[in-house]
Design an enzyme around this catalytic site. Sequence first.
Site, short mmCIF file in Angstrom:
data_model
loop_
_atom_site.label_atom_id
_atom_site.label_comp_id
_atom_site.label_asym_id
_atom_site.label_seq_id
_atom_site.Cartn_x
_atom_site.Cartn_y
_atom_site.Cartn_z
N LYS A 118 -39.41 -43.13 66.42
CA LYS A 118 -39.89 -44.25 65.61
C LYS A 118 -41.22 -43.85 64.99
CE LYS A 118 -38.45 -48.58 65.00
NZ LYS A 118 -37.04 -48.93 65.10
N1 GLU Z 1 -34.95 -49.14 61.96
C1 GLU Z 1 -33.59 -49.32 62.32
C2 GLU Z 1 -33.46 -49.48 63.83
O1 GLU Z 1 -34.41 -49.79 64.50
C3 GLU Z 1 -32.71 -48.24 61.75
C4 GLU Z 1 -33.03 -46.85 62.20
C5 GLU Z 1 -32.22 -45.79 61.47
O2 GLU Z 1 -31.41 -46.13 60.64
O3 GLU Z 1 -32.47 -44.62 61.78
O4 GLU Z 1 -32.40 -49.37 64.38
#
Ligand code: GLU
Length: 429
Positions: A118
């Site tokens: 993240k």
């Molecule tokens: N931000 C989204 C999540 O927390 C998508 C992450 C992604 O597509 O890599 O799942």
Amino acid sequence: MDKTSPLSPEIPSPAYICPFDQACSYLDAAGKELKLDQGLLEILSNPRKVVTVSMPVKRDNGEILVLAGHRVQHCDVLGPYKGGIRFHPAVTLREVSALAMLMTWKCALLGIPYGGAKGGIAINPKTYSTNELERISRRYISELIKDIGPSVDIPAPDMGTSAREMAWMMDTYSVNIGNAVPGVVTGKPLSIGGSLGREMATGRGVMIIVREALADKGKSLEGTRIAIQGFGNVGGAAAVLLHEAGAKIIAVSTGSGGVFAENGLDISEVKAYAKENNRKILGFPHAKPISNAELLTLPCDVLIPAALENQITEENVNQIQANLIVEAANGPVTLEANQALEARGVTVLPDILSNAGGVVVSYLEWVQGLSYLFWDEEKVNSEMESLMVKAYRKVIEQSQMRKISPRLAAYVLGVGRVAQALSDRGLYP
Ligand code: GLU
């Protein structure tokens, strides 16, 4: 010291609930259920790589701003790191670390070959111009250029970012590498290799989970009363799709407040109102104004927290009236509140299952890009649906078999899969 400096301490308020400690508690509970080796648990409790960069960015008025940009890579035992980049004032390194860990379990649970990561910058994007946001996005990626890549770590949108930021990020990475690398991010615009269905994917996944959970209780979406906290990319899309499927969306909200209508809202009208009013929905006619806190305690069949973490806490848990809570946000229910809800027999379907639709379609976007073959939206939606339904079924099966909550079952499946891979791969050297 500037409060955005990477070295500025995080000063917890007395009510501070640490998201990383919460994530570790769920991991510990899954470790106990799986009787995991202490050493393996120790590996999984720590992010593999934590990067914080100091990013000088010029504002439109010439002032220099120094922002802290984080990227936390939790575990890549199953494949490249994967996870969104969040632009939100509440971003901290601990929050990003917790969310990176959740991504690991989410990808493992859904059976997609990624590890968790993240990223985040503590800014309120609404207070920056488009040009400033472009400079921030580009500087962030250029600072992290050695840490990301299509087979290393693949960012995506999260709260406060969208396809627009992904295009700037893909461009910055590509220009620096010397050739176009569409696979470095997902959630891109269609023009540069994005996937049909990605924008609505997280909301669609939420709708699928609500539908399946209701079906297990012998009910259907038709006429089911649903309250949704949040009306952004996730909550808004879920509201549209659930409304289309016949559910009664009795309340929705944004950060500045929400609206409630006993007989259900016309979601397309609310959407149109939000579009005309700078994304605010407070003031929408034919509905009563309602605060975010009031929305959570409304009498309804299904409650979907689709905004920030720590919304259902010890403070308000006894007033929650829904019998089914589907976590569209990450970590909206605190540990203590979760225990209280489970003790009362309320079904809580956890974030790592319920909001996985986004990363699933990110995976499908990545696969389409790698194979140079692009699918129509129907195919994308049906592939996503089958992965979501499969994961939901496994969670329920595991929960019934082990007599544990769906949340613990989801963690047991996610953590178990990663732990198995870790022990099969063994330790180097
Ligand atoms: N931000 C989204 C999540 O927390 C998508 C992450 C992604 O597509 O890599 O799942």
